[in-house]
Motif scaffolding. Sequence first.
Motif, mmCIF file in Angstrom:
data_model
loop_
_atom_site.group_PDB
_atom_site.id
_atom_site.type_symbol
_atom_site.label_atom_id
_atom_site.label_comp_id
_atom_site.label_asym_id
_atom_site.label_seq_id
_atom_site.Cartn_x
_atom_site.Cartn_y
_atom_site.Cartn_z
ATOM 1 N N LEU A 299 49.801 50.099 14.579
ATOM 2 C CA LEU A 299 49.378 48.707 14.469
ATOM 3 C C LEU A 299 48.690 48.383 15.787
ATOM 4 N N THR B 43 60.929 54.262 14.789
ATOM 5 C CA THR B 43 60.986 54.855 13.457
ATOM 6 C C THR B 43 61.838 53.962 12.571
ATOM 7 N N ASP B 44 61.333 53.684 11.365
ATOM 8 C CA ASP B 44 62.080 52.831 10.445
ATOM 9 C C ASP B 44 63.111 53.648 9.671
ATOM 10 N N ILE C 122 59.511 56.668 8.768
ATOM 11 C CA ILE C 122 58.117 56.423 9.129
ATOM 12 C C ILE C 122 58.050 55.994 10.589
ATOM 13 N N GLU C 123 57.234 56.695 11.382
ATOM 14 C CA GLU C 123 57.056 56.346 12.787
ATOM 15 C C GLU C 123 55.952 55.301 12.898
ATOM 16 N N TRP C 124 56.258 54.234 13.617
ATOM 17 C CA TRP C 124 55.323 53.128 13.842
ATOM 18 C C TRP C 124 54.993 53.058 15.316
ATOM 19 N N LEU D 38 53.207 50.430 17.956
ATOM 20 C CA LEU D 38 52.682 49.091 18.199
ATOM 21 C C LEU D 38 51.856 49.170 19.470
ATOM 22 N N TYR E 74 61.121 45.764 4.581
ATOM 23 C CA TYR E 74 59.979 45.395 5.413
ATOM 24 C C TYR E 74 59.825 43.874 5.519
ATOM 25 N N SER F 29 51.775 59.047 11.826
ATOM 26 C CA SER F 29 52.343 57.823 12.381
ATOM 27 C C SER F 29 51.438 56.666 11.976
ATOM 28 N N VAL F 30 52.019 55.494 11.853
ATOM 29 C CA VAL F 30 51.242 54.299 11.553
ATOM 30 C C VAL F 30 51.072 53.537 12.858
ATOM 31 N N PHE G 84 60.510 43.653 9.334
ATOM 32 C CA PHE G 84 59.173 43.583 9.901
ATOM 33 C C PHE G 84 58.521 42.222 9.698
ATOM 34 N N TYR H 29 57.750 42.988 17.886
ATOM 35 C CA TYR H 29 58.585 43.998 18.530
ATOM 36 C C TYR H 29 59.997 43.471 18.748
#
Length: 148
Positions: A87, A132-133, A137-139, A141, A21, A84-85, A25, A104
């Motif tokens: 942001l 997805t990382d 984990i689905e993110w 934005l 991360y 999902s996370v 990220f 992004y």
Amino acid sequence: MQSQMYAYFHFINAREAIEYYQEVFGATNVFRVSPDEQQAKVLHLPENANLDNITMNGGFDVLGSHFVCADSFSGALRIGNQVSVMLDLDANDEESVKAAAEFYDRVKVSGLVQITMPYTDQFWGGKLGIFTDEYGIEWMLHVAPWNK
């Protein structure tokens, strides 16, 4: 009443995840705590475990959101798709808009995420991108005006 909510991730190796991360990220405010010998006993770790490589508690920030994590001490992990996370940044704040676009671009060029929806304008007036990382984990934005 006052309350805070944090996503708390469990990993096979949280130390590696935190490094991921940071690299992909641009995570900031990183911390990681390894257990001491007494805590290792409570966690039922093997006597010869390298405690420096074990994460009892860790965390980091991404785009102003705080996340916490640890090694999974409760057994095998199952990757699911029920969470999902998101942001969510304010489109009225130029610094947030710029930070979201830069974030992004960073994750996209890393080649270390799977993009399922490019970060583009949406019909409701905001922008959304989904990826997805490498940990499943689905993110999401999302940038839209917070006050209309």
